[in-house]
Design a protein around this motif. Structure first.
Motif, short mmCIF file in Angstrom:
data_model
loop_
_atom_site.label_atom_id
_atom_site.label_comp_id
_atom_site.label_asym_id
_atom_site.label_seq_id
_atom_site.Cartn_x
_atom_site.Cartn_y
_atom_site.Cartn_z
N ASN A 154 0.93 -1.12 -0.10
CA ASN A 154 -0.05 0.10 -0.08
C ASN A 154 1.11 1.47 0.07
O ASN A 154 0.10 2.15 -0.21
CB ASN A 154 -1.07 0.47 1.30
CG ASN A 154 -1.83 -0.95 0.92
OD1 ASN A 154 -2.85 -0.50 -0.28
ND2 ASN A 154 -2.48 -1.48 1.97
N TYR A 155 2.40 1.02 0.03
CA TYR A 155 3.20 1.95 0.03
C TYR A 155 4.02 2.25 -1.45
O TYR A 155 4.87 2.99 -1.12
CB TYR A 155 3.79 2.01 1.49
CG TYR A 155 3.13 3.12 2.78
CD1 TYR A 155 2.90 4.30 2.50
CD2 TYR A 155 2.72 1.36 3.36
CE1 TYR A 155 2.51 4.61 3.98
CE2 TYR A 155 1.56 2.11 4.17
CZ TYR A 155 1.58 4.40 4.95
OH TYR A 155 0.81 4.39 5.91
N GLY A 156 3.65 1.28 -2.40
CA GLY A 156 4.20 1.91 -3.15
C GLY A 156 5.28 0.33 -2.98
O GLY A 156 7.21 0.51 -3.87
N GLY A 157 5.65 -0.11 -2.15
CA GLY A 157 6.74 -0.99 -1.86
C GLY A 157 6.63 -2.27 -2.71
O GLY A 157 6.07 -3.03 -2.70
N PRO A 158 7.77 -3.02 -2.54
CA PRO A 158 8.17 -4.90 -3.13
C PRO A 158 6.96 -5.29 -2.14
O PRO A 158 6.82 -5.10 -0.76
CB PRO A 158 9.44 -5.15 -2.99
CG PRO A 158 9.48 -4.01 -3.14
CD PRO A 158 9.09 -2.78 -2.38
N SER A 159 6.16 -5.78 -2.33
CA SER A 159 5.22 -6.98 -1.90
C SER A 159 6.12 -8.13 -2.25
O SER A 159 6.20 -8.87 -3.86
CB SER A 159 3.68 -6.64 -1.89
OG SER A 159 3.57 -6.92 -3.18
N VAL A 160 4.90 -9.62 -1.38
CA VAL A 160 4.99 -11.01 -2.21
C VAL A 160 3.21 -11.06 -2.27
O VAL A 160 2.67 -10.84 -1.03
CB VAL A 160 5.62 -11.61 -1.03
CG1 VAL A 160 5.62 -13.30 -1.65
CG2 VAL A 160 7.44 -11.46 -0.54
N ARG A 161 3.22 -11.76 -3.72
CA ARG A 161 1.96 -11.21 -3.76
C ARG A 161 1.27 -13.04 -3.63
O ARG A 161 2.13 -13.81 -3.97
CB ARG A 161 1.04 -10.76 -5.34
CG ARG A 161 -0.12 -11.00 -5.48
CD ARG A 161 -1.14 -9.76 -6.96
NE ARG A 161 -0.20 -8.99 -6.06
CZ ARG A 161 -0.38 -8.05 -6.80
NH1 ARG A 161 -1.01 -8.37 -8.05
NH2 ARG A 161 -0.95 -6.64 -6.84
N THR A 162 0.83 -13.41 -2.42
CA THR A 162 -0.07 -14.66 -2.53
C THR A 162 -1.47 -14.74 -2.78
O THR A 162 -1.96 -14.19 -2.64
CB THR A 162 0.41 -14.86 -1.12
OG1 THR A 162 -0.82 -14.27 -0.51
CG2 THR A 162 1.48 -14.40 -0.69
N ARG A 163 -1.54 -16.09 -2.75
CA ARG A 163 -2.71 -16.46 -3.57
C ARG A 163 -4.16 -17.23 -2.79
O ARG A 163 -3.34 -18.47 -1.75
CB ARG A 163 -3.63 -17.32 -4.96
CG ARG A 163 -4.52 -17.65 -4.98
CD ARG A 163 -4.99 -17.71 -6.41
NE ARG A 163 -4.04 -18.85 -7.27
CZ ARG A 163 -3.50 -19.80 -8.17
NH1 ARG A 163 -4.04 -19.09 -9.44
NH2 ARG A 163 -2.89 -20.45 -8.20
#
Length: 265
Positions: free
Chosen positions: A191-200
């Motif tokens: 939510n701050y434009g930083g890199p995330s680990v996207r999960t399902r």
């Protein structure tokens, strides 16, 4: 595209929304929900699942590092989840950084009761990314989770934990610690434009109150929950079509170590 529900108070909303007004971070978050609530929620609202959108009840023995982040001094007004990474340090989401954040409850399976409460002596928001470090007023010598220094590969199995809402929009957090299985999909944006680990989501889906909760990959903390897809009006029969973004620990590790002294492995 669905509209995001931003579950923050006015005190925190300015800090959260400012970096989301434009650019790819805003687009990625347009159908996502920030899981932060500061008001105490009733237990047992009559929804058909006692657990958060599926998942399963768990105990603190399965994840002894999981912490409740509270917006009062007594540790009963729980609004976010966190993880203990050292005797004096807890990590959670930066969008939980309201002025009313006061205490952390540790070492219990149950919402707002048991374990030990520690006052928050200092709050350290990451310069980039949805990560917040909390320094405890006095140490709590429990079990700490290790920090992952590697971004998990696509397809990796992972687990999430929290006390969040029992169904979308219920406003009723679970009395019991919950867990759910997820799988790593790719790198996204928090939510701050930083890199995330996207999960399902696989066996359950994180909801309000789970912000800052741990993403555990191979026994280590790989991410801090930032946002998730908004669920339909009722909990779906399965969760394979819904996504979550967890602020990446590996991508924020240098900063985490510089503030807390805790290193990754």
């Amino acid at each position: 595209m669905k509209t995001a529900k931003i579950l923050v108070t006015a005190a925190a909303s300015a800090a959260l929304l400012a970096p989301m007004l434009s650019g790819p971070a805003a687009q990625a978050a347009a159908a996502r929900e920030v899981h932060h609530q500061e008001k105490p929620a009733p237990v047992g609202d009559g929804t058909f699942s006692r657990d958060i959108a599926g998942g399963a009840t768990s105990t603190v023995s399965a994840a002894p590092f999981v912490a409740q982040v509270s917006f009062d001094s007594a540790g009963t007004n729980v609004g976010c989840t966190g993880s203990q990474i050292a005797a004096s340090w807890v990590i959670t989401a930066k969008h939980c950084n309201a002025t009313s954040l006061r205490s952390v409850r540790l070492g219990t399976s149950y919402l707002g009761t048991g374990g030990a409460v520690r006052s928050v002596a200092g709050r350290y928001p990451a310069p980039a990314g949805d990560v917040l470090l909390l320094k405890l007023s006095t140490p709590y010598y429990g079990a700490y989770v290790g920090l992952s220094n590697a971004f998990p590969a696509t397809g990796t199995a992972a687990s999430v934990y929290g006390w969040g809402d029992q169904s979308e929009g219920s406003g009723s957090m679970s009395y019991y610690l919950k867990s759910a299985a997820v799988s790593v999909i790719w790198q996204g944006l928090d939510n701050y434009g930083g890199p995330s680990v996207r999960t399902r989501s696989q066996s359950g889906h994180t909801l309000s109150g789970d912000s800052g909760g741990p993403l555990i990959v191979n026994g280590k903390l790989a991410g801090v929950l930032s946002s998730s897809d908004i669920l339909p009006a009722r909990n779906p029969a399965n969760f394979t079509a819904y996504y979550n973004d967890h602020a990446s620990v590996a991508r924020n590790l240098a900063w985490i170590t510089s503030v807390s002294g805790v290193q990754g492995s």
